[in-house]
Motif scaffolding. Structure first.
Motif, PDB file in Angstrom:
ATOM      1  N   ASN A  58       0.833  -1.205   0.000  1.00 17.59           N
ATOM      2  CA  ASN A  58       0.000   0.000   0.000  1.00 17.59           C
ATOM      3  C   ASN A  58       0.874   1.264   0.000  1.00 17.59           C
ATOM      4  N   LYS A  59       0.248   2.381  -0.285  1.00 16.60           N
ATOM      5  CA  LYS A  59       0.942   3.672  -0.383  1.00 16.60           C
ATOM      6  C   LYS A  59       2.002   3.610  -1.487  1.00 16.60           C
ATOM      7  N   ASP A  61       1.865   4.876  -4.178  1.00 18.65           N
ATOM      8  CA  ASP A  61       1.969   6.224  -4.773  1.00 18.65           C
ATOM      9  C   ASP A  61       3.127   7.022  -4.173  1.00 18.65           C
ATOM     10  N   MET A  62       3.571   6.649  -2.967  1.00 12.14           N
ATOM     11  CA  MET A  62       4.660   7.392  -2.321  1.00 12.14           C
ATOM     12  C   MET A  62       6.010   6.697  -2.472  1.00 12.14           C
ATOM     13  N   ILE A  87      -0.696  -1.228  -4.478  1.00 10.12           N
ATOM     14  CA  ILE A  87      -1.947  -0.462  -4.520  1.00 10.12           C
ATOM     15  C   ILE A  87      -1.778   0.922  -3.892  1.00 10.12           C
ATOM     16  N   ASP A  88      -2.755   1.765  -4.166  1.00 11.97           N
ATOM     17  CA  ASP A  88      -2.848   3.064  -3.500  1.00 11.97           C
ATOM     18  C   ASP A  88      -4.281   3.157  -2.990  1.00 11.97           C
ATOM     19  N   SER A  89      -4.453   2.940  -1.699  1.00 17.88           N
ATOM     20  CA  SER A  89      -5.806   2.885  -1.135  1.00 17.88           C
ATOM     21  C   SER A  89      -6.500   4.236  -1.132  1.00 17.88           C
ATOM     22  N   GLN A  90      -5.695   5.292  -1.144  1.00 24.28           N
ATOM     23  CA  GLN A  90      -6.319   6.612  -1.083  1.00 24.28           C
ATOM     24  C   GLN A  90      -7.100   6.906  -2.369  1.00 24.28           C
ATOM     25  N   ILE A 130      -0.034  -3.576  10.490  1.00 23.13           N
ATOM     26  CA  ILE A 130       0.366  -2.772  11.648  1.00 23.13           C
ATOM     27  C   ILE A 130      -0.414  -1.435  11.621  1.00 23.13           C
ATOM     28  N   PRO A 131      -0.445  -0.693  12.721  1.00 21.32           N
ATOM     29  CA  PRO A 131      -1.160   0.581  12.724  1.00 21.32           C
ATOM     30  C   PRO A 131      -0.625   1.540  11.660  1.00 21.32           C
ATOM     31  N   ASN A 132      -1.527   2.321  11.101  1.00 22.77           N
ATOM     32  CA  ASN A 132      -1.176   3.375  10.141  1.00 22.77           C
ATOM     33  C   ASN A 132      -0.799   2.930   8.745  1.00 22.77           C
ATOM     34  N   VAL A 133      -0.913   1.657   8.480  1.00 23.37           N
ATOM     35  CA  VAL A 133      -0.486   1.154   7.174  1.00 23.37           C
ATOM     36  C   VAL A 133      -1.578   1.404   6.107  1.00 23.37           C
ATOM     37  N   GLY A 134      -2.781   1.755   6.582  1.00 20.86           N
ATOM     38  CA  GLY A 134      -3.853   2.101   5.640  1.00 20.86           C
ATOM     39  C   GLY A 134      -5.022   1.122   5.609  1.00 20.86           C
ATOM     40  N   LYS A 135      -5.171   0.322   6.662  1.00 18.14           N
ATOM     41  CA  LYS A 135      -6.223  -0.710   6.686  1.00 18.14           C
ATOM     42  C   LYS A 135      -7.628  -0.108   6.554  1.00 18.14           C
ATOM     43  N   THR A 137      -8.485   2.860   5.482  1.00 20.89           N
ATOM     44  CA  THR A 137      -8.622   3.531   4.185  1.00 20.89           C
ATOM     45  C   THR A 137      -8.974   2.509   3.114  1.00 20.89           C
ATOM     46  N   THR A 150     -11.106   4.904  11.435  1.00 21.42           N
ATOM     47  CA  THR A 150      -9.645   4.978  11.435  1.00 21.42           C
ATOM     48  C   THR A 150      -9.247   5.077  12.912  1.00 21.42           C
TER      49      THR A 150
HETATM   50  P1  G4P Z   1      -4.794   2.083   9.675  1.00 15.36           P
HETATM   51  O1  G4P Z   1      -6.273   1.845   9.595  1.00 15.36           O
HETATM   52  O2  G4P Z   1      -4.005   0.929   9.135  1.00 15.36           O
HETATM   53  O3  G4P Z   1      -4.313   2.493  11.027  1.00 15.36           O
HETATM   54  O4  G4P Z   1      -4.425   3.285   8.685  1.00 15.36           O
HETATM   55  P2  G4P Z   1      -5.373   4.426   8.084  1.00 15.36           P
HETATM   56  O5  G4P Z   1      -6.321   3.837   7.093  1.00 15.36           O
HETATM   57  O6  G4P Z   1      -5.911   5.234   9.191  1.00 15.36           O
HETATM   58  O7  G4P Z   1      -4.298   5.257   7.242  1.00 15.36           O
HETATM   59  C1  G4P Z   1      -3.214   5.932   7.868  1.00 15.36           C
HETATM   60  C2  G4P Z   1      -2.835   7.142   7.018  1.00 15.36           C
HETATM   61  O8  G4P Z   1      -2.322   6.686   5.763  1.00 15.36           O
HETATM   62  C3  G4P Z   1      -4.021   8.048   6.656  1.00 15.36           C
HETATM   63  O9  G4P Z   1      -3.538   9.364   6.583  1.00 15.36           O
HETATM   64  C4  G4P Z   1      -4.393   7.607   5.263  1.00 15.36           C
HETATM   65  O10 G4P Z   1      -5.042   8.617   4.538  1.00 15.36           O
HETATM   66  C5  G4P Z   1      -3.021   7.318   4.691  1.00 15.36           C
HETATM   67  N1  G4P Z   1      -3.089   6.345   3.579  1.00 15.36           N
HETATM   68  C6  G4P Z   1      -3.688   5.144   3.572  1.00 15.36           C
HETATM   69  N2  G4P Z   1      -3.501   4.531   2.387  1.00 15.36           N
HETATM   70  C7  G4P Z   1      -2.763   5.353   1.627  1.00 15.36           C
HETATM   71  C8  G4P Z   1      -2.217   5.271   0.285  1.00 15.36           C
HETATM   72  O11 G4P Z   1      -2.363   4.280  -0.439  1.00 15.36           O
HETATM   73  N3  G4P Z   1      -1.487   6.337  -0.133  1.00 15.36           N
HETATM   74  C9  G4P Z   1      -1.271   7.431   0.640  1.00 15.36           C
HETATM   75  N4  G4P Z   1      -0.538   8.423   0.126  1.00 15.36           N
HETATM   76  N5  G4P Z   1      -1.749   7.541   1.900  1.00 15.36           N
HETATM   77  C10 G4P Z   1      -2.487   6.514   2.387  1.00 15.36           C
HETATM   78  P3  G4P Z   1      -4.058  10.485   7.555  1.00 15.36           P
HETATM   79  O12 G4P Z   1      -5.468  10.216   7.957  1.00 15.36           O
HETATM   80  O13 G4P Z   1      -3.733  11.786   6.931  1.00 15.36           O
HETATM   81  O14 G4P Z   1      -3.231  10.237   8.751  1.00 15.36           O
HETATM   82  P4  G4P Z   1      -1.811  10.856   9.025  1.00 15.36           P
HETATM   83  O15 G4P Z   1      -1.209  11.211   7.686  1.00 15.36           O
HETATM   84  O16 G4P Z   1      -2.136  12.026   9.855  1.00 15.36           O
HETATM   85  O17 G4P Z   1      -1.056   9.785   9.723  1.00 15.36           O
END
Ligand code: G4P
Length: 285
Positions: A58-59, A61-62, A87-90, A130-135, A137, A150
């Motif tokens: 995930n992420k 895109d970064m 993938i890019d979940s966002q 793990i926490p913050n990995v994007g689950k 989202t 979240t």
């Molecule tokens: P979690 O349930 O696994 O704990 O993660 P969560 O979905 O809360 O996502 C954590 C942060 O990562 C969120 O940012 C979310 O928008 C971002 N994120 C999730 N998937 C992707 C992706 O594929 N690409 C990108 N660029 N970002 C992604 P946030 O709410 O802004 O939190 P933070 O940035 O303040 O930590």
């Protein structure tokens, strides 16, 4: 949100994931494409054991696209019941492959069920990571609505619910939350550089020292370009001085403010000001 993990929490999280595994056909293991190993749970193979699994980078895109391709080759070993996709979940980029690949991996099991007269049903899946990995989202993106809170915590129990993803896939609405591998200091620094763990847990200057050394080694041109450096000083204090002075991170009296410089570097890495960066490569394993 960062969870402070203690042995009791780890045991409980593991128990909760193990319970959920009984209900599902396949596991989606979410990792951060920039740090696919450091963002994994160290006991994941043991915990998941014999379930088919898709590793979701995930992420993406970064992350550095070239390095992500290396990781896909690394994880997608022929004949293995574990597959990986980026993938890019966002934005949802790449997520349509999840259902297709799940069907492929489970074809044999579902064909067998059908031949025994069991009525066809949707594939049932669990997202872990793990926490913050994007689950959360990803669950929301797949479900096309806001479902997962979240920041939900291990230990908070509620009735399990299924989230429909089209006709052929169902997800458990609460993901399995697992702990990262903290014993390894490098892993901690990588997690901190990406923002996966709170800045207060590891000293910001230490994170910046780690990140700058990594950039010097892996992306020297980007470091030079971003901070207008002709050469990268070998001495880390000199590098801080050079960046701090270029960017005006100074205290009264004109001395370089190292905290401010560290904060700036970390913020700029996380917001992709130095481009798309991957902090781990398979060849270094
Ligand atoms: P979690 O349930 O696994 O704990 O993660 P969560 O979905 O809360 O996502 C954590 C942060 O990562 C969120 O940012 C979310 O928008 C971002 N994120 C999730 N998937 C992707 C992706 O594929 N690409 C990108 N660029 N970002 C992604 P946030 O709410 O802004 O939190 P933070 O940035 O303040 O930590």
């Amino acid at each position: 949100m960062t969870i402070q993990w203690f042995p009791g929490h780890m045991a409980k999280a593991r128990r909760q994931v193990t319970e959920k595994l009984k209900l599902i056909d396949i596991v989606y293991e979410l990792v951060d494409a920039r740090i696919p190993v450091s963002s994994r749970n160290p006991m994941i193979d043991e915990i998941i054991s014999n379930k088919p699994r898709i590793i979701l980078l995930n992420k993406a895109d970064m992350a550095d696209a070239k390095v992500t391709r290396e990781w896909l080759d690394y994880f997608n070993l022929p004949g293995s019941s574990t597959k990986a996709i980026a993938i890019d979940s966002q934005t949802g980029k790449g997520i349509q492959q999840i259902a297709t690949l799940s069907k492929e991996l489970l074809k044999e099991k579902f064909d067998k069920m059908q031949s025994r007269g069991i009525r066809p049903r949707a594939i049932r899946a669990l997202i872990v990571g793990i926490p913050n990995v994007g689950k959360s989202t990803l669950i929301n993106r797949l479900a096309k609505k806001n479902i997962a809170q979240t920041g939900d915590r291990p230990g908070v129990t509620k009735a399990q619910q299924w989230v429909k993803v089209g006709k052929e896939l169902e997800l458990l609405d609460t993901p399995g939350i697992l702990w990262p591998k903290f014993e390894d200091q490098e892993v901690g620094y990588r997690l901190a550089t990406t923002g996966a763990i709170k800045d207060t847990i590891i000293n910001l200057q230490d994170i910046a020292v780690f990140a700058l050394r990594f950039l010097t080694d892996a992306y020297p041109e980007r470091l030079k370009d971003r901070y207008g450096l002709e050469e990268i000083p070998e001495d880390i204090v000199e590098l801080f001085d050079a960046i701090g002075s270029k960017r005006g991170c100074k205290m009264s009296g004109g001395h370089i403010d190292y905290d401010k410089t560290a904060e700036l570097v970390i913020r700029e890495i996380r917001s992709e000001k130095l481009g798309k960066i991957s902090l781990e490569r398979p060849e270094k394993l």
